[in-house]
Write a protein that holds these residues in place. Sequence first.
Motif, mmCIF file in Angstrom:
data_model
loop_
_atom_site.group_PDB
_atom_site.id
_atom_site.type_symbol
_atom_site.label_atom_id
_atom_site.label_comp_id
_atom_site.label_asym_id
_atom_site.label_seq_id
_atom_site.Cartn_x
_atom_site.Cartn_y
_atom_site.Cartn_z
ATOM 1 N N GLY A 231 -88.820 -63.774 32.792
ATOM 2 C CA GLY A 231 -89.487 -65.076 32.874
ATOM 3 C C GLY A 231 -90.225 -65.313 34.185
ATOM 4 O O GLY A 231 -90.884 -66.339 34.353
ATOM 5 N N ALA A 232 -90.132 -64.367 35.133
ATOM 6 C CA ALA A 232 -90.798 -64.561 36.433
ATOM 7 C C ALA A 232 -92.303 -64.335 36.275
ATOM 8 O O ALA A 232 -92.728 -63.635 35.352
ATOM 9 C CB ALA A 232 -90.232 -63.569 37.437
ATOM 10 N N PRO A 233 -93.123 -64.962 37.163
ATOM 11 C CA PRO A 233 -94.562 -64.700 37.072
ATOM 12 C C PRO A 233 -94.838 -63.218 37.343
ATOM 13 O O PRO A 233 -94.047 -62.553 38.001
ATOM 14 C CB PRO A 233 -95.156 -65.575 38.186
ATOM 15 C CG PRO A 233 -94.021 -65.923 39.085
ATOM 16 C CD PRO A 233 -92.769 -65.848 38.274
ATOM 17 N N GLY A 234 -95.961 -62.717 36.832
ATOM 18 C CA GLY A 234 -96.251 -61.277 36.935
ATOM 19 C C GLY A 234 -96.514 -60.816 38.358
ATOM 20 O O GLY A 234 -96.249 -61.534 39.315
ATOM 21 N N ALA A 235 -97.081 -59.614 38.473
ATOM 22 C CA ALA A 235 -97.279 -59.005 39.788
ATOM 23 C C ALA A 235 -98.410 -59.677 40.551
ATOM 24 O O ALA A 235 -99.337 -60.215 39.967
ATOM 25 C CB ALA A 235 -97.601 -57.533 39.611
ATOM 26 N N VAL A 236 -98.293 -59.636 41.854
ATOM 27 C CA VAL A 236 -99.323 -60.195 42.715
ATOM 28 C C VAL A 236 -99.742 -59.132 43.715
ATOM 29 O O VAL A 236 -98.904 -58.422 44.252
ATOM 30 C CB VAL A 236 -98.727 -61.419 43.464
ATOM 31 C CG1 VAL A 236 -99.487 -61.714 44.738
ATOM 32 C CG2 VAL A 236 -98.741 -62.640 42.556
ATOM 33 N N ARG A 237 -101.047 -58.985 43.912
ATOM 34 C CA ARG A 237 -101.486 -58.074 44.969
ATOM 35 C C ARG A 237 -102.585 -58.727 45.783
ATOM 36 O O ARG A 237 -103.220 -59.679 45.321
ATOM 37 C CB ARG A 237 -101.926 -56.712 44.415
ATOM 38 C CG ARG A 237 -102.887 -56.743 43.266
ATOM 39 C CD ARG A 237 -103.137 -55.345 42.711
ATOM 40 N NE ARG A 237 -102.369 -55.059 41.513
ATOM 41 C CZ ARG A 237 -101.596 -53.977 41.354
ATOM 42 N NH1 ARG A 237 -101.493 -53.082 42.297
ATOM 43 N NH2 ARG A 237 -100.922 -53.799 40.238
ATOM 44 N N ALA A 238 -102.786 -58.258 46.975
ATOM 45 C CA ALA A 238 -103.955 -58.690 47.727
ATOM 46 C C ALA A 238 -105.104 -57.846 47.195
ATOM 47 O O ALA A 238 -104.987 -56.630 47.087
ATOM 48 C CB ALA A 238 -103.747 -58.452 49.221
ATOM 49 N N ASP A 239 -106.168 -58.482 46.811
ATOM 50 C CA ASP A 239 -107.271 -57.731 46.223
ATOM 51 C C ASP A 239 -108.569 -58.468 46.497
ATOM 52 O O ASP A 239 -108.687 -59.648 46.178
ATOM 53 C CB ASP A 239 -107.051 -57.593 44.716
ATOM 54 C CG ASP A 239 -108.143 -56.739 44.103
ATOM 55 O OD1 ASP A 239 -108.486 -55.697 44.697
ATOM 56 O OD2 ASP A 239 -108.676 -57.133 43.047
ATOM 57 N N PHE A 240 -109.499 -57.775 47.117
ATOM 58 C CA PHE A 240 -110.734 -58.441 47.532
ATOM 59 C C PHE A 240 -111.908 -58.121 46.615
ATOM 60 O O PHE A 240 -113.022 -58.595 46.849
ATOM 61 C CB PHE A 240 -111.092 -58.021 48.966
ATOM 62 C CG PHE A 240 -109.980 -58.255 49.953
ATOM 63 C CD1 PHE A 240 -109.243 -59.430 49.908
ATOM 64 C CD2 PHE A 240 -109.666 -57.318 50.923
ATOM 65 C CE1 PHE A 240 -108.204 -59.668 50.799
ATOM 66 C CE2 PHE A 240 -108.634 -57.546 51.827
ATOM 67 C CZ PHE A 240 -107.905 -58.719 51.759
ATOM 68 N N SER A 241 -111.674 -57.310 45.567
ATOM 69 C CA SER A 241 -112.820 -56.776 44.827
ATOM 70 C C SER A 241 -113.627 -57.874 44.113
ATOM 71 O O SER A 241 -114.849 -57.830 44.116
ATOM 72 C CB SER A 241 -112.375 -55.698 43.840
ATOM 73 O OG SER A 241 -111.307 -56.179 43.077
ATOM 74 N N GLN A 242 -112.938 -58.873 43.528
ATOM 75 C CA GLN A 242 -113.707 -59.906 42.801
ATOM 76 C C GLN A 242 -114.442 -60.828 43.760
ATOM 77 O O GLN A 242 -115.603 -61.156 43.554
ATOM 78 C CB GLN A 242 -112.778 -60.705 41.918
ATOM 79 C CG GLN A 242 -112.293 -59.860 40.765
ATOM 80 C CD GLN A 242 -111.603 -60.679 39.699
ATOM 81 O OE1 GLN A 242 -111.402 -61.876 39.849
ATOM 82 N NE2 GLN A 242 -111.229 -60.022 38.631
#
Length: 233
Positions: free
Chosen positions: A35-46
Amino acid sequence: MARQLALPLHATLPSTGLVLQLDEQGLALRDTRPGAPGAVRADFSQLARRRAGSLRSEAVARAVGLRGNQPLTVIDATAGLGRDACVLACLGAQVHLIERSPAVAALLRDALERAGQDPALAAAAARMRLHHGDALELLPRLAVDSGAQAIYLDPMYPEDGTKGQVKKDMQLLRSLLGPQDDVEPLLGLALNCPVRRVVVKRPRRAAPLAGHRPSHSIAGRSTRFDVYVLPQR
Ligand SMILES: C[S@@+](CC[C@H](N)C(=O)[O-])C[C@H]1O[C@@H](n2cnc3c(N)ncnc32)[C@H](O)[C@@H]1O
């Protein structure tokens, strides 16, 4: 990396809580509990693929004083996942990112490495420099050495009114970092640095941090940027 961060290394995902997971897309923070929110990453591409005009309309750019092509150096003293820092770097600012959490700093380092190899992002990534440590210790020296004109603070607020991905990211950061109640001394320190302005991001309706009245504020839909213009010394 596990050794550096003093974390146990697992070959398969444990189901007990927060993990840093390295896969072909890079490093992610994931809560493996049901039930936890999914993965998070630092991502600058968008972000880096957005048009300059749309980035320029981000209130953070106006708040730190970015204008046209004038050079600007900013210290983002609470870097988090680096979104705000990336907006500023994409618009041409030199940005020093300070992050004290070893896990969040690892996510940022990973994002910066990936960005450095992407032709659309490499120039912005080269303008971002990561400093892992506590801004309460690093800021005074860095403010002098970098010649920065602005210091930006985006402390974690207890509950924010933002939506979607941003909210999920902050939820996960909150469970990693716990309560962050030492931001008032950080504002005090920033206000004593030799910069032209200090900017603090706040929930739109919150009182100014530590009761310090800003010189002016720039309000967005759910957030507000309090700008402290400092006398030149
Ligand atoms: C709300 S997040 C910042 C989000 C960021 N503006 C973004 O766009 O992704 C706040 C971050 O500040 C970091 N932080 C808080 N106090 C700090 C300090 N004294 N020194 C360095 N980092 C700090 C926390 O670890 C957390 O990652």
